[in-house]
Design a protein around this motif. Structure first.
Motif, PDB file in Angstrom:
ATOM      1  N   PRO A   4       0.789  -1.272  -0.120  1.00  0.00           N
ATOM      2  CA  PRO A   4       0.011  -0.061   0.199  1.00  0.00           C
ATOM      3  C   PRO A   4       0.951   1.302   0.093  1.00  0.00           C
ATOM      4  O   PRO A   4       1.962   1.219   0.347  1.00  0.00           O
ATOM      5  CB  PRO A   4      -0.962  -0.164   1.205  1.00  0.00           C
ATOM      6  N   ASP A   5       0.307   2.234  -0.595  1.00  0.00           N
ATOM      7  CA  ASP A   5       0.917   3.553  -0.526  1.00  0.00           C
ATOM      8  C   ASP A   5       0.435   4.472   0.859  1.00  0.00           C
ATOM      9  O   ASP A   5      -0.368   5.295   0.813  1.00  0.00           O
ATOM     10  CB  ASP A   5       0.433   4.511  -1.630  1.00  0.00           C
ATOM     11  N   ASN A   6       1.111   4.028   1.750  1.00  0.00           N
ATOM     12  CA  ASN A   6       0.971   4.519   3.080  1.00  0.00           C
ATOM     13  C   ASN A   6       2.252   4.950   3.870  1.00  0.00           C
ATOM     14  O   ASN A   6       2.124   5.017   5.144  1.00  0.00           O
ATOM     15  CB  ASN A   6       0.208   3.563   4.140  1.00  0.00           C
ATOM     16  N   GLY A   7       3.488   4.776   3.315  1.00  0.00           N
ATOM     17  CA  GLY A   7       4.500   5.239   4.059  1.00  0.00           C
ATOM     18  C   GLY A   7       5.409   3.849   4.138  1.00  0.00           C
ATOM     19  O   GLY A   7       6.673   4.055   4.770  1.00  0.00           O
ATOM     20  N   VAL A   8       4.849   2.839   3.975  1.00  0.00           N
ATOM     21  CA  VAL A   8       5.562   1.277   4.412  1.00  0.00           C
ATOM     22  C   VAL A   8       6.886   1.200   3.758  1.00  0.00           C
ATOM     23  O   VAL A   8       7.614   0.296   4.145  1.00  0.00           O
ATOM     24  CB  VAL A   8       4.512   0.235   4.056  1.00  0.00           C
ATOM     25  N   PHE A   9       6.874   1.915   2.485  1.00  0.00           N
ATOM     26  CA  PHE A   9       8.348   1.560   1.485  1.00  0.00           C
ATOM     27  C   PHE A   9       9.288   2.983   1.968  1.00  0.00           C
ATOM     28  O   PHE A   9      10.093   3.333   0.935  1.00  0.00           O
ATOM     29  CB  PHE A   9       7.831   1.726   0.132  1.00  0.00           C
ATOM     30  N   SER A  10       8.886   3.740   2.902  1.00  0.00           N
ATOM     31  CA  SER A  10       9.610   4.956   3.185  1.00  0.00           C
ATOM     32  C   SER A  10      11.193   4.612   3.182  1.00  0.00           C
ATOM     33  O   SER A  10      11.897   5.148   2.770  1.00  0.00           O
ATOM     34  CB  SER A  10       9.288   5.568   4.355  1.00  0.00           C
ATOM     35  N   CYS A  27       3.794  11.144  -7.450  1.00  0.00           N
ATOM     36  CA  CYS A  27       3.411  11.479  -6.024  1.00  0.00           C
ATOM     37  C   CYS A  27       2.925  10.113  -5.184  1.00  0.00           C
ATOM     38  O   CYS A  27       2.014   9.534  -5.483  1.00  0.00           O
ATOM     39  CB  CYS A  27       2.073  12.294  -6.088  1.00  0.00           C
ATOM     40  N   TYR A  28       3.601  10.024  -4.044  1.00  0.00           N
ATOM     41  CA  TYR A  28       3.349   8.874  -3.261  1.00  0.00           C
ATOM     42  C   TYR A  28       3.697   9.254  -1.826  1.00  0.00           C
ATOM     43  O   TYR A  28       4.599  10.196  -1.632  1.00  0.00           O
ATOM     44  CB  TYR A  28       4.186   7.759  -3.704  1.00  0.00           C
ATOM     45  N   VAL A  29       3.244   8.467  -0.614  1.00  0.00           N
ATOM     46  CA  VAL A  29       3.432   8.709   0.504  1.00  0.00           C
ATOM     47  C   VAL A  29       4.906   8.457   1.092  1.00  0.00           C
ATOM     48  O   VAL A  29       5.337   7.122   0.755  1.00  0.00           O
ATOM     49  CB  VAL A  29       2.576   8.207   1.510  1.00  0.00           C
ATOM     50  N   GLU A  30       5.664   9.297   1.663  1.00  0.00           N
ATOM     51  CA  GLU A  30       6.978   9.103   2.124  1.00  0.00           C
ATOM     52  C   GLU A  30       6.822   9.572   3.831  1.00  0.00           C
ATOM     53  O   GLU A  30       6.676  10.665   3.898  1.00  0.00           O
ATOM     54  CB  GLU A  30       8.024   9.378   1.405  1.00  0.00           C
ATOM     55  N   VAL A  31       7.118   8.669   4.564  1.00  0.00           N
ATOM     56  CA  VAL A  31       7.113   9.056   6.113  1.00  0.00           C
ATOM     57  C   VAL A  31       8.599   9.134   6.627  1.00  0.00           C
ATOM     58  O   VAL A  31       9.332   8.061   6.602  1.00  0.00           O
ATOM     59  CB  VAL A  31       6.324   8.225   6.858  1.00  0.00           C
ATOM     60  N   ARG A  32       8.966  10.086   6.976  1.00  0.00           N
ATOM     61  CA  ARG A  32      10.278  10.296   7.574  1.00  0.00           C
ATOM     62  C   ARG A  32      10.263  10.066   9.146  1.00  0.00           C
ATOM     63  O   ARG A  32       9.694  10.693   9.801  1.00  0.00           O
ATOM     64  CB  ARG A  32      11.009  11.846   7.328  1.00  0.00           C
ATOM     65  N   PRO A  33      10.967   9.080   9.722  1.00  0.00           N
ATOM     66  CA  PRO A  33      10.995   8.843  11.009  1.00  0.00           C
ATOM     67  C   PRO A  33      11.719   9.998  11.689  1.00  0.00           C
ATOM     68  O   PRO A  33      12.542  10.689  11.089  1.00  0.00           O
ATOM     69  CB  PRO A  33      12.017   7.565  11.239  1.00  0.00           C
ATOM     70  N   ALA A  34      11.548  10.112  12.998  1.00  0.00           N
ATOM     71  CA  ALA A  34      12.139  10.961  13.804  1.00  0.00           C
ATOM     72  C   ALA A  34      13.557  10.968  13.798  1.00  0.00           C
ATOM     73  O   ALA A  34      14.322   9.854  14.000  1.00  0.00           O
ATOM     74  CB  ALA A  34      11.422  11.252  15.184  1.00  0.00           C
TER      75      ALA A  34
END
Length: 278
Positions: free
Chosen positions: A97-103, A159-166
């Motif tokens: 899924p495009d939810n940041g899991v591949f960040s 355009c896809y979700v990318e979540v940067r960890p702290a």
């Protein structure tokens, strides 16, 4: 970007093994490609914990042979408008899924191509609103494992979700990080890398603190030190870990993901008198 399959599909999910979900995914894959070798990375990702899935994937995907297809399902937004993705690098393919899991893949790999899975030939005929792991991601992984071309899966998207960890905060005499993962042994894995630790500490005496527990030295292995005592070491991930020999650091400390971990230089901005060492 081209991709040549080696016939291996891995599965990484938050499904657990009590229910039929993992078995259903495997059944779909083998029904499409009976020669595919299926490897379970883990199905014990904490429920709906996208960042834990991303962390685990980033630690192990590169240990598989080039041409492996990694199928990842930690998907609290299943059935919503989030896109089903195919991510292709120079050696691997990922579906999920495009939810940041591949960040972490986006940050670790120099060349990444992201496609939306739109071709219905790469999906089951009937798609449930609640089980895309079985109905979209497993079929796509199976077709790729048997040699399907990535260009046929769907269009490239930008355009896809990318979540940067702290990221840890650093000063000349202190590092402020946090716990980012608790493994099955209760080891507390932080976001403080060995490289960062060495650059800030620079051979000086230090004190590591989490939830009031303090450690003033590093050990090399989990067996160093006395039974039941706290340890700090750099594990296989290359990140600072807090451990207990023969026990669970998480239970002893009561720590969880997001808890702060401080590394102070002794004598610079902290009080070291009568510090208890655990």
């Amino acid at each position: 970007m081209s991709f040549k399959s080696c016939g291996v599909v891995t599965l990484l999910t938050d499904f657990g093994t009590r229910d039929e979900y993992v078995g259903s995914m495997k059944g779909v894959i083998l029904s499409i490609s009976s020669e595919t070798r299926i490897i379970d990375i883990t199905h014990e990702v904490p429920p709906q914990d996208i960042m834990s899935a991303a962390f685990i994937l980033g630690n192990c995907y590169h240990h598989f042979p080039p041409g492996t297809v990694h199928c990842v399902v930690a998907d609290p937004g299943v059935g919503s408008e989030r896109k089903p993705l195919l991510v292709v690098t120079e050696k691997y393919a990922f579906v999920g899924p495009d939810n940041g899991v591949f960040s972490r893949i986006y940050s670790l790999e120099e060349k990444v191509e992201v496609r939306e899975i739109t071709n219905q030939q790469f999906q089951r005929d009937e798609i449930s609103d609640t089980f895309h792991g079985r109905d979209i991601f497993s079929p796509a992984a199976a077709h790729l494992s048997r040699g399907a071309a990535v260009v046929d899966v769907g269009p490239v998207i930008d355009c896809y979700v990318e979540v940067r960890p702290a990221q840890p905060e650093t000063w000349h005499n202190m590092i402020k990080g946090e716990a980012i993962h608790i493994d099955s042994y209760g080891n507390i894995i932080t976001n403080i890398s060995q490289k960062l630790f060495k650059s800030v500490i620079a051979g000086r005496s230090f004190l590591i603190e989490i939830n009031g527990r303090k450690i003033n030295r590093l050990t090399r292995t989990y067996q160093d030190g006395e039974m039941g005592k706290f340890l700090a070491l750099f594990g296989s991930t290359g990140m600072l870990e807090i451990s207990v020999r023969g026990g669970s650091a998480q239970r002893r400390i009561g720590a969880g993901k997001g808890d702060f971990v401080l590394v102070n230089i002794v004598g610079e901005g902290i009080s070291t008198a009568q510090e208890p060492m655990f």
